[in-house]
Scaffold this active site. Structure first.
Site, PDB file in Angstrom:
ATOM      1  N   ARG A  61     -10.140   5.271  10.575  1.00  0.00           N
ATOM      2  CA  ARG A  61      -9.965   5.800   9.218  1.00  0.00           C
ATOM      3  C   ARG A  61      -8.946   6.930   9.222  1.00  0.00           C
ATOM      4  O   ARG A  61      -8.246   7.171   8.237  1.00  0.00           O
ATOM      5  CB  ARG A  61     -11.295   6.296   8.629  1.00  0.00           C
ATOM      6  CG  ARG A  61     -11.120   7.022   7.289  1.00  0.00           C
ATOM      7  CD  ARG A  61     -12.447   7.254   6.588  1.00  0.00           C
ATOM      8  NE  ARG A  61     -13.418   7.946   7.411  1.00  0.00           N
ATOM      9  CZ  ARG A  61     -13.426   9.266   7.639  1.00  0.00           C
ATOM     10  NH1 ARG A  61     -12.479  10.044   7.128  1.00  0.00           N
ATOM     11  NH2 ARG A  61     -14.368   9.798   8.386  1.00  0.00           N
ATOM     12  N   TYR A 114       6.042   2.947 -13.672  1.00  0.00           N
ATOM     13  CA  TYR A 114       5.196   1.770 -13.493  1.00  0.00           C
ATOM     14  C   TYR A 114       3.896   1.929 -14.272  1.00  0.00           C
ATOM     15  O   TYR A 114       3.349   3.030 -14.380  1.00  0.00           O
ATOM     16  CB  TYR A 114       4.932   1.586 -11.997  1.00  0.00           C
ATOM     17  CG  TYR A 114       3.851   0.595 -11.672  1.00  0.00           C
ATOM     18  CD1 TYR A 114       3.975  -0.741 -12.024  1.00  0.00           C
ATOM     19  CD2 TYR A 114       2.699   0.996 -11.010  1.00  0.00           C
ATOM     20  CE1 TYR A 114       2.981  -1.654 -11.724  1.00  0.00           C
ATOM     21  CE2 TYR A 114       1.695   0.101 -10.694  1.00  0.00           C
ATOM     22  CZ  TYR A 114       1.842  -1.224 -11.058  1.00  0.00           C
ATOM     23  OH  TYR A 114       0.851  -2.123 -10.773  1.00  0.00           O
ATOM     24  N   ASP A 186       9.317   7.691  -6.347  1.00  0.00           N
ATOM     25  CA  ASP A 186       8.911   6.334  -5.995  1.00  0.00           C
ATOM     26  C   ASP A 186      10.180   5.541  -5.676  1.00  0.00           C
ATOM     27  O   ASP A 186      11.002   5.272  -6.552  1.00  0.00           O
ATOM     28  CB  ASP A 186       8.160   5.699  -7.175  1.00  0.00           C
ATOM     29  CG  ASP A 186       7.606   4.316  -6.844  1.00  0.00           C
ATOM     30  OD1 ASP A 186       8.146   3.660  -5.932  1.00  0.00           O
ATOM     31  OD2 ASP A 186       6.649   3.882  -7.518  1.00  0.00           O
ATOM     32  N   LYS A 211       5.637  -4.534  -1.304  1.00  0.00           N
ATOM     33  CA  LYS A 211       6.806  -5.150  -1.940  1.00  0.00           C
ATOM     34  C   LYS A 211       7.915  -5.383  -0.904  1.00  0.00           C
ATOM     35  O   LYS A 211       7.759  -6.189  -0.017  1.00  0.00           O
ATOM     36  CB  LYS A 211       7.274  -4.267  -3.096  1.00  0.00           C
ATOM     37  CG  LYS A 211       6.163  -3.859  -4.060  1.00  0.00           C
ATOM     38  CD  LYS A 211       5.460  -5.040  -4.681  1.00  0.00           C
ATOM     39  CE  LYS A 211       4.530  -4.671  -5.825  1.00  0.00           C
ATOM     40  NZ  LYS A 211       3.364  -3.855  -5.474  1.00  0.00           N
TER      41      LYS A 211
END
Length: 397
Positions: A61, A114, A186, A211
């Protein structure tokens, strides 16, 4: 670490982040380490690793060898000191904002972000007593005025999703620095092949790694890059809140990134040709692509996107939503899906992709036509893609 100034981006995409790690049984590929925990032979060494005073891993984690290799590869491509990854692009965005914003703070951004990011701005931050000012994209006087009023975080996205607008990172970063604001960009659409925001004044650059970085639509992930101190703060938030990138996804992203420059260069070239074709088609009302001289942000894009203009474009078809409902199913070489940046061409309207979380009224207020087509150019032969578009136009004309 590889000397970035001596090697090209394709070499970085293949070798970056992999030469600092010991080979497992002489393997040439980074192994997938599925182990949740890592064992030590003595308490003192274990404790030093747990405190970050010695290299190593204690629990996946927190950190993991496969995940670390992916982070190091992106870090080198972005020219950053450090990077940390997440289970998705939205986790990268939300964890970063949660790290640096507290009640009473003020965030300045643009309206053309977005859809998921826009939901955070409009729904999630205001109840936490975080003031959000969303400005018209491209209205620099308005943005700079809002920054000057006080700003903790300036959040930018360029090119924007799905309107493909361009924002001047260098200019707005300079304005943010005057008031001590943190600049987050971004960089998903541009990729580090086409644009490196940290070199333009940004403090943190982030990606939906699902992406272009992965490029094969088979792995979810997100990542941020920046200086050591800032990334460490976001990492600490993420390690406690648990939005951890899975080792198998990290491996898939690593594998995909080895062809990143090749893919992006091909997509840059094809998107330019497709945008030019669409601009001259009688059934197309508008084409949004920064490589076109007619694009309002072309000159800025030419300066800050020095690798190319990207594989993303959008366009409006005469007849609006009714027309694209007939047009898109006619495309043979394009998936109608809520994804982008992969080797296959992917298309869809904002109402089912980037802004599905928003109402028609919210999309309209953001300047997004219902009949807009978001077109993610794949690596197919561009002649086939253009012919495919032509056939679909013939079917609806």
């Amino acid at each position: 670490m590889l000397e970035k100034k001596h090697i090209g981006q394709s070499t970085q995409s293949i070798w970056g982040g992999e030469q600092e790690h010991e080979l497992y049984e002489r393997s040439t590929q980074v192994p997938v380490v599925h182990s949740v925990s890592f064992a030590y032979e003595d308490i003192d060494t274990w404790h030093k690793v747990a405190l970050g005073e010695a290299e190593g891993h204690i629990y996946s984690r927190n950190t993991n060898p496969t995940v670390r290799a992916f982070e190091d590869k992106v870090k080198e491509l972005e020219g950053a000191e450090a990077a940390t990854s997440f289970s998705s692009g939205m986790a990268a965005i939300s964890n970063t904002l949660a790290t640096f914003l507290k009640p009473g703070d003020r965030l300045v951004s643009i309206k053309d972000s977005y859809g998921g990011t826009n939901v955070i701005f409009n729904e999630f931050l205001p109840p936490l007593n975080i003031n959000v000012s969303l400005c018209e994209t491209g209205n620099y006087e308005q943005i700079e005025s809002e920054i000057a009023k006080g700003c903790k975080v300036l959040y930018l996205e360029t090119p924007t999703n799905p309107t493909i607008k361009i924002t001047d990172i260098k200019r707005l970063s300079a304005a943010a620095k005057k008031v001590g604001a943190l600049v987050v960009v971004d960089n998903t659409f541009a990729t580090p092949i086409n644009q490196r925001p940290l070199e333009l004044g940004a403090d943190i650059t982030l990606h939906s790694a699902s992406k272009y970085l992965g490029g094969h639509a088979d792995a979810l992930g997100g990542i941020i890059c920046g200086n050591q101190d800032l990334v460490k703060k976001v990492y600490h938030y993420r390690e406690i809140n648990g939005a951890t990138l899975a080792p198998m996804d990290a491996y898939s992203l690593l594998r995909g990134m080895k062809t990143l420059k090749l893919r992006v260069e091909r997509q840059n070239e094809s998107a330019m040709l497709i945008a030019t074709y669409l601009q001259n088609h009688p059934l197309v009302e508008q084409v949004n692509y920064p490589g076109l001289e007619s694009h309002p942000g072309h000159e800025i894009a030419k300066e800050q996107m020095n690798g190319g203009y990207g594989g993303m474009l959008s366009f409006s078809v005469k007849g609006g939503l009714d027309s694209i409902k007939k047009f898109l199913p006619k495309l043979k070489y394009a998936y109608m899906a809520a994804n982008l940046g992969c080797v296959e061409t992917v298309v869809g309207p904002p109402l089912t992709t980037s802004h599905v979380e928003c109402s028609a009224e919210e999309r309209r207020a953001a300047g997004i036509p219902e009949g807009l087509v978001r077109y993610s150019t794949g690596i197919e032969d561009v002649e086939d893609l253009i012919a495919d578009l032509g056939h679909a136009f013939e079917e609806i004309s």
